[in-house]
Design an enzyme around this catalytic site. Sequence first.
Site, short mmCIF file in Angstrom:
data_model
loop_
_atom_site.label_atom_id
_atom_site.label_comp_id
_atom_site.label_asym_id
_atom_site.label_seq_id
_atom_site.Cartn_x
_atom_site.Cartn_y
_atom_site.Cartn_z
N HIS A 56 0.78 -1.26 0.17
CA HIS A 56 -0.05 0.07 0.12
C HIS A 56 0.77 1.33 -0.04
O HIS A 56 0.42 2.14 -0.86
CB HIS A 56 -1.02 0.00 1.21
CG HIS A 56 -1.98 0.82 0.79
ND1 HIS A 56 -3.04 0.78 -0.32
CD2 HIS A 56 -2.36 2.32 0.89
CE1 HIS A 56 -3.93 1.75 -0.50
NE2 HIS A 56 -3.56 2.54 0.19
N TYR A 107 1.03 4.83 -2.47
CA TYR A 107 1.54 6.61 -2.34
C TYR A 107 2.66 6.90 -2.93
O TYR A 107 2.82 8.07 -3.33
CB TYR A 107 1.46 6.94 -0.77
CG TYR A 107 0.01 6.57 -0.24
CD1 TYR A 107 -0.88 7.83 -0.77
CD2 TYR A 107 -0.31 5.57 0.07
CE1 TYR A 107 -2.27 7.63 -0.33
CE2 TYR A 107 -1.77 5.33 0.75
CZ TYR A 107 -2.63 6.59 0.21
OH TYR A 107 -3.97 6.41 0.57
N HIS A 117 -10.37 0.06 -10.12
CA HIS A 117 -9.87 1.34 -9.27
C HIS A 117 -8.58 1.54 -9.36
O HIS A 117 -8.01 2.70 -9.70
CB HIS A 117 -10.04 0.65 -7.80
CG HIS A 117 -9.32 1.31 -6.82
ND1 HIS A 117 -9.74 2.67 -6.51
CD2 HIS A 117 -8.00 1.44 -6.21
CE1 HIS A 117 -8.57 3.30 -5.57
NE2 HIS A 117 -7.85 2.24 -5.50
N PHE A 118 -7.63 0.48 -9.62
CA PHE A 118 -6.22 1.00 -9.92
C PHE A 118 -5.71 1.30 -11.35
O PHE A 118 -4.88 2.03 -11.40
CB PHE A 118 -5.24 0.05 -9.37
CG PHE A 118 -5.34 -1.45 -9.94
CD1 PHE A 118 -4.72 -1.51 -11.45
CD2 PHE A 118 -5.48 -2.62 -9.08
CE1 PHE A 118 -4.86 -2.89 -11.85
CE2 PHE A 118 -5.63 -4.03 -9.87
CZ PHE A 118 -5.03 -4.12 -11.04
N HIS A 119 -6.70 1.15 -12.33
CA HIS A 119 -6.57 1.88 -13.73
C HIS A 119 -6.91 3.33 -13.48
O HIS A 119 -6.34 4.17 -14.33
CB HIS A 119 -7.10 1.09 -14.70
CG HIS A 119 -6.49 -0.21 -15.18
ND1 HIS A 119 -6.75 -1.44 -14.46
CD2 HIS A 119 -5.54 -0.20 -16.30
CE1 HIS A 119 -5.87 -2.05 -15.14
NE2 HIS A 119 -5.15 -1.75 -15.87
N ARG A 141 -10.90 -10.83 -11.26
CA ARG A 141 -9.71 -10.25 -11.91
C ARG A 141 -8.83 -11.50 -12.24
O ARG A 141 -9.00 -12.74 -11.90
CB ARG A 141 -9.05 -9.21 -11.15
CG ARG A 141 -8.51 -9.83 -9.77
CD ARG A 141 -7.92 -8.66 -9.02
NE ARG A 141 -6.68 -8.02 -9.35
CZ ARG A 141 -5.84 -7.50 -8.48
NH1 ARG A 141 -6.39 -7.25 -7.41
NH2 ARG A 141 -4.59 -6.98 -8.82
N ARG A 142 -7.76 -11.38 -13.06
CA ARG A 142 -6.67 -12.26 -12.96
C ARG A 142 -6.86 -13.51 -13.53
O ARG A 142 -6.73 -14.83 -13.17
CB ARG A 142 -5.93 -12.31 -11.72
CG ARG A 142 -5.20 -11.22 -11.23
CD ARG A 142 -4.55 -11.47 -10.05
NE ARG A 142 -3.72 -10.44 -9.89
CZ ARG A 142 -2.59 -10.55 -8.72
NH1 ARG A 142 -2.68 -11.37 -7.80
NH2 ARG A 142 -1.61 -9.55 -8.76
#
Lengths: 161, 548
Positions: free
Chosen positions: B222, B226, B373-375, B436-437
């Site tokens: 995590h 950041y 979310h992470f894209h 996913r994956r």
Amino acid sequence: MMSQEEVRLEYLWVIVVVSMLSAFIVSLVYVGVAKGFWTPEEVVTCDVKKLDEFIEPGIRELEPGVYEVNIVARRWFFEPGSTQPIVLENPRKIIFRITSADYIHGFEIVGTPVNVMIFPGYIAEVEWIPPKNLQGEFLVLCNEYCGIGHSNMRGILIIKR
Amino acid sequence: MSTMQKTIEFRVEDKFSKITLAVGLIALLLGGFFGLIQLIERTPYMPSIVPPKTYYTILTGHGVLLALVWTTFFIMSLAVYIVSRELRVNINKTLLLLACILAIAGTFSAALAILLGKAAVLYTFYPPLTAHPLFYLGLVVLIIGSWIFAVAIFHAYLAWRKNKPSTSIPLATMGVLTTLIIWLEATPPLAFMVLKNLVPMSLHYTPVDVLESRTYFWYFGHPLVYFWIVPAVTLWYYALPKILGVPLFSEKMAKIALILFIVASTPVGLHHQFVDPGISNIYKLVQTIFTFIVATPSLLTAFNIVATLERAGRLRGGNGVLGWLKKLPWGDPVFAGMTLAFILFGFGGISGVVNASFILNYVVHNTLWVVGHFHITVGTATTLTFIAASYLLIPVLFKREVASMRLARAQVYLWFVAIAIMSTAMHIVGLYGVPRRTYDVTYGGQIPSSWIPLLLAVAVGGIVLVASGALYQAIVWRTIFGGKRLEDHIDVVNEATLASPTILDNLRIWIIVAVILIAVAYIPTFLEIYSRGLSLVPPLTPEGQILG
């Protein structure tokens, strides 16, 4: 330089942010304490080479409507689940005891909140109280990558009423 | 001041920035190409083009090249440029050279293992899945290179501090230091785990404990987020006001946000392990609270940036509640790219809060929601901001004019539209339960038909995204090799005029606070894992062969 009005707005925003995030935390704690919704935490360790001594795959009805479903996940199927469907009649409460014989797998019953990681070496225990009128056939998926056969790893849960 | 008159040469620094930028761009190209293959393979009705092993190899490459290599190398390039120009100091040549060699050698080694098909373990590399030792050793060498890089930057900062004991830290440099402090908080335990567990597993088939290894991974996983976001935030704080010709709305609030990132970005990793059995609810709750605390600086940033944009729009004659928006320079690819990335960051924050709420996380864990979310976070808030910044940075470093600003403008808007379509569809279809994956998203044709239209929408967005990425590569390489030469030497980052330092500039205090919070969050977690006793299991290859 910032005007007095701008400084005031800035402080106001900080108060909004802190209150909003506090409300989120309080509601999570409330749901946990009042409704018993937490996360999976219960485990016992087991010897992956002598799984037979720790878990016997299959369904046991502990008392009317309360089922203990013992599942062994291995590359690339669930036993039971893939080998034969998990069929439960009028379940009030389901306790899944679940472990892996090899990789990390996932256990997701699509369309329900049942979603737990399965670790080799650990038997996880999770409880699910399905809604009273819930019935039908549910797809069970491995949702954690577990080698090249991962996408073949699925099963069926049937709830009869 | 004498430093203003004294000309300093930045030859080595700029060479470092150019090389690392080029490595980052190549990683973006290759990682993006892998994304295209995944897209075709995963889309319903499309023919299968690769076997499962290749698919997972490509998925590993996509994650490692984009999330780790592209970001890390771009950040190193940017950090050297910002610190050297804003502080007007040289950075130690030997350290930079060593960092550069180790980072590239480590990357090369891990990339080789992936490309040879010996590391289909995905970028989270959870044991007992096992990759070739070159993969793990490469990661460790890359991390060591990044530490040496951090030492080089702090060495330069401390030299500057010695000369200027009574000034505050300039904002962009503060952003760079924050990024590096987060990296230094995050990486040592990961390196320890890789050396203690995964290298022996890979070399000698030593058994491992999966829960222990996962907890170390997410301890790193995590703050890594950041490490991606803070440089983007720094660019918004620094570059947007410059482009608009206004001061940042509140520099103080910007520094408070950076400090909150330093103190709260690490003790939060358990929110990736909510559905992991074997970790107490209490510890998960503690880290949930820290996770909401680390949402604060993002919300402060949102206010600060919007207020800056509004101030600029009103100065340009914009009226009304939203009329100021129309007066902003939407035709400038640098401004538009960063601002569009900032807008999507807002949505990424919202889905992030959902992920951090452990009740809701049940529904989204390991589904396509998380991919959506992470894209929009690392894939847009970070990547589109870096892309926009590169339209400033490349002309300065390579002394070439951007090949076509019109195409650059089209490129950033295409990216925004693509991600808006793709990520929205991924979020929704994730709520339906699409994992996913996975190589075969139809699960042998057993999937509910409600998934299909949304999966096709994912494909449409993905194709537009690939087009935008291809256009970007064409523009940057054309610029680097054939752009019109710039005669004048321009700097886009200049030495800052500085106020007196406050407690916000005392990094030592905030690092101590961070270490205390990490101890509070993680000592009980690891005590629980170790006191239960580890449960060791043998490693396996992705093909299913048990080793040892």
